[in-house]
Scaffold this active site. Structure first.
Site, PDB file in Angstrom:
ATOM      1  N   ASP A 357      65.911 121.426  51.444  1.00 40.65           N
ATOM      2  CA  ASP A 357      64.997 121.268  50.323  1.00 40.65           C
ATOM      3  C   ASP A 357      65.279 119.962  49.645  1.00 40.65           C
ATOM      4  OD1 ASP A 357      63.222 123.620  49.809  1.00 40.65           O
ATOM      5  OD2 ASP A 357      65.137 124.588  50.215  1.00 40.65           O
ATOM      6  N   THR A 358      64.229 119.264  49.369  1.00 39.83           N
ATOM      7  CA  THR A 358      64.345 117.899  48.903  1.00 39.83           C
ATOM      8  C   THR A 358      63.118 117.624  48.060  1.00 39.83           C
ATOM      9  OG1 THR A 358      65.267 117.396  51.060  1.00 39.83           O
ATOM     10  CG2 THR A 358      64.591 115.537  49.748  1.00 39.83           C
ATOM     11  N   VAL A 359      63.201 116.638  47.188  1.00 37.90           N
ATOM     12  CA  VAL A 359      61.974 116.172  46.572  1.00 37.90           C
ATOM     13  C   VAL A 359      61.762 114.740  46.986  1.00 37.90           C
ATOM     14  CG1 VAL A 359      62.072 117.703  44.599  1.00 37.90           C
ATOM     15  CG2 VAL A 359      63.147 115.458  44.450  1.00 37.90           C
ATOM     16  N   VAL A 374      64.179 109.500  47.443  1.00 37.63           N
ATOM     17  CA  VAL A 374      64.387 110.891  47.838  1.00 37.63           C
ATOM     18  C   VAL A 374      65.675 111.395  47.227  1.00 37.63           C
ATOM     19  CG1 VAL A 374      64.471 112.505  49.752  1.00 37.63           C
ATOM     20  CG2 VAL A 374      63.503 110.279  50.094  1.00 37.63           C
ATOM     21  N   MET A 441      59.060 115.213  52.431  1.00 38.22           N
ATOM     22  CA  MET A 441      60.396 115.802  52.458  1.00 38.22           C
ATOM     23  C   MET A 441      60.438 116.965  53.426  1.00 38.22           C
ATOM     24  SD  MET A 441      59.518 118.661  51.120  1.00 38.22           S
ATOM     25  CE  MET A 441      60.979 119.577  50.709  1.00 38.22           C
TER      26      MET A 441
END
Ligand SMILES: *[C@@H]1O[C@H](CO)[C@@H](O)[C@H](O)[C@H]1NC(C)=O
Ligand SMILES: *[C@@H]1O[C@H](CO)[C@@H](O)[C@H](O)[C@H]1NC(C)=O
Ligand SMILES: *[C@@H]1O[C@H](CO)[C@@H](O)[C@H](O)[C@H]1NC(C)=O
Ligand SMILES: *[C@@H]1O[C@H](CO)[C@@H](O)[C@H](O)[C@H]1NC(C)=O
Ligand SMILES: *[C@@H]1O[C@H](CO)[C@@H](O)[C@H](O)[C@H]1NC(C)=O
Length: 562
Positions: A357-359, A374, A441
């Site tokens: 999980d990333t933004v 990121v 992402m």
């Protein structure tokens, strides 16, 4: 909580003239434009957005995680990068792991404190402002809006609420209770519920006041070390104090008229470049968007590029990564010959991990500078361990290390792990004109997302919003069944799914609802309508610089501009 998450609305691309921010949370996008209006540039706004996302989407990102940044300077036309990934504690050797009984066959569980590398985000934020910022705003000015959100509170968005609950449950099942700062009344917040995080506001203030030392030394650092050590990790105060981000030279490849820029290893950006190089050898446009031939080719190119990236990618400070060879055009021609139009590759690769999980968000400012950024905790909240009084959870990025002594990505003291998070920028190949800032992402989806969104615009003439709306595919190697598994999103035609199955792809179709999260969440800001074959060719600079932005319908976000 909506189990189905149907995508029934439509959106136009956002068009504006002066500045634009696209992120997965509207509150964060607005904060970014506020910073631009106050005189900050794209880098200043990017850090303000990162901090605001830390508050509004803690289930993806935050101070306890890592960041990477690419910055385009409009005056010089140069692209520069910052590696804000942290390293493994110095004391954490393979011998130590073995003495604790952990081997390749029985590694520590994903939420274990031994999986915590030094969180690099805070240093990356400070360095981004110092190296690329306008110098017109202070760190305190830039962190203030996020600090207010954390103190005053904000309503939790729909997709964020879903993932908040999902990760809380996954951690409970693994015996880990998420830190109390994130569980008002012991429960994950619902969509629309207003939550605050006063401890995080204090941590922001500490960083605003003391810069990097506010995080890597003093009471925040002490709280980090205390909780890591209580839970069986070996991080020390010195590991934190020694942390530095590294300025890096971005890598790029030319595809027809455009140049795609990515972060170098230990990021997996090269996977996108390798795939594009392979795809350049085929007449994609004539095959038709999301046709069986087109998707077959994309997937085969992704398999080849991921096989290389997972094999070679590691910390280049400690391991040789043959980037130049991997990006050479003759190499990609050889690789392209391995593709058979009528049958799917089964070639099996060792140990491809999954889940992330990333933004991702991007900013283009009034001077034409762009910041592609990121920030990630790896799996949801990471380990879910929250240092006392700090308001952030510690990531588990170390889960990407291998305990195989002969593997390039084997664990080692002060080493950086394989990183999935990658921002990207696109310039014109012949000049250094910025065309767009983009990112998608989501773990191994990222290079696959970059390539699909880019081709949607470049080959199929879609605007940034259409390019993000279009159904995507995702392929990854499943270790348990020892095969490549392909997911086709709802919207890919049934006949195409059948034809791909006939060619030997093991696939899921149609992927619907919240499962669509696996296709990632992207953001795009384009400078001019270069993707539209009916208007300006890329080599012809338009009289008005119009920004066109899109934000992924799979997330909570939006693009805003002025
Ligand atoms: C801020 O970042 C931390 C560190 O990753 C994250 O775990 C936390 O959830 C974020 N804080 C908030 C309030 O969102
Ligand atoms: C921190 O850096 C110093 C100076 O480079 C080095 O001697 C020391 O071993 C490092 N400590 C850790 C824990 O990384
Ligand atoms: C990260 O830092 C290392 C130096 O430790 C550098 O060589 C490498 O290129 C960086 N990776 C990325 C993705 O920027
Ligand atoms: C972290 O956990 C994973 C398993 O989830 C394991 O493969 C990896 O080696 C661990 N990392 C470290 C540094 O021990
Ligand atoms: C360890 O890594 C090497 C090099 O990548 C590989 O050839 C070997 O098969 C791996 N061993 C195991 C047990 O996975």
């Amino acid at each position: 909580m909506l189990p189905e998450l149907p995508f029934r609305s439509r959106r136009s691309p956002v068009v504006c003239l002066h500045g634009c921010v696209a992120s997965s949370q509207p509150l964060a996008s607005v904060i970014g434009t506020d910073i631009l209006k106050k005189g900050g540039n794209a880098a200043d706004a990017a850090v303000a957005v990162a901090a605001a996302l830390n508050v509004t989407e803690p289930c993806s990102t935050g101070l306890g995680g890592d960041s990477f940044c690419l910055y385009y300077n409009a005056r010089t036309g140069h692209v520069r990068g910052l590696n804000g990934s942290g390293r493994l504690p110095k004391a954490q050797t393979l011998q130590l792991m073995e003495s604790l009984g952990y081997t390749k066959g029985s590694p520590p569980p994903p939420f274990h404190a031994l999986n915590i590398t030094v969180p690099g985000a805070a240093a990356c934020w400070c360095d981004t402002i110092q190296l690329f910022g306008s110098q017109k705003l202070s760190l305190a000015d830039i962190l203030e809006p996020a600090c207010d959100l954390a103190r005053v509170g904000f309503p939790v968005a729909e997709v964020a609420a879903f993932h908040w609950a999902k990760w809380t449950k996954a951690m409970r099942e693994a015996g880990r209770e998420l830190g109390g700062d994130f569980l008002p009344n012991q429960q994950p917040p619902k969509h629309g519920q207003v939550v605050t995080n006063p401890c995080l506001a204090q941590t922001f203030q500490e960083i605003a006041r003391r810069g990097k030392a506010g995080f890597y030394e003093g009471k925040v650092a002490e709280a980090i070390v205390e909780i890591v050590q209580e839970n069986g990790g070996v991080m020390s105060l010195e590991d934190l104090k020694n942390h530095t981000s590294t300025e890096v030279t971005p890598i790029s490849t030319d595809y027809k008229t455009v140049r795609l820029w990515e972060v170098p290893p230990n990021g997996q950006g090269m996977a996108a470049l390798i795939a594009l190089n392979i795809l350049e050898n085929f007449p994609l446009k004539g095959m038709g968007h999301n046709s069986a031939d087109y998707l077959h080719l994309l997937v085969e190119a992704f398999k080849l590029s991921l096989a290389d990236a997972t094999h070679f990618n590691a910390d280049p400070a400690l391991v040789e990564v043959p980037v130049e060879g991997l990006l050479a055009k003759d190499y990609s021609q050889q690789r392209a010959q391995l593709i058979h139009m009528d049958s799917a590759r089964t070639g099996k690769e060792p140990g491809i991990p999954r889940g992330s999980d990333t933004v991702y968000f991007c900013v283009v400012d009034g001077e034409g500078n762009a910041c592609s950024f990121v920030n990630s905790n790896y799996m949801g909240f990471g380990t879910g361990l929250v240092p006392n009084g700090c308001g952030f959870s510690l990531h588990n990025r170390g889960a990407f290390f291998s305990l195989n002594a002969s593997h390039a990505n084997c664990i080692g003291p002060e080493k950086r792990p394989y990183h999935t998070i990658i921002p990207a920028l696109l310039t014109e190949a012949g000049s250094s004109r910025l065309l767009c800032s983009l990112g998608v992402m989501g773990a191994f989806m990222q290079p696959q997302g970059h390539v699909q969104v880019l081709l949607n615009m470049l080959e199929f003439g879609m605007d940034p919003q259409q390019a993000l709306d279009a159904p995507r595919v995702f392929v990854q190697y499943d270790e348990a069944s020892e095969q490549w598994q392909l997911s086709l999103e709802s919207g890919v035609e049934e006949g195409v799914a059948k034809e791909l199955r006939r060619r030997g792809h093991v696939l899921r179709w149609p992927v619907v609802g919240h499962d669509r999260a696996q296709f990632g969440r992207g953001q795009v800001i384009s400078v001019g309508a270069w993707w539209d074959p009916a208007t300006t060719p890329p080599s012809d600079p338009p009289t008005h610089r119009v920004l066109w932005a899109g934000s992924d319908p799979r997330g909570d976000g939006c693009a805003v501009g002025y």
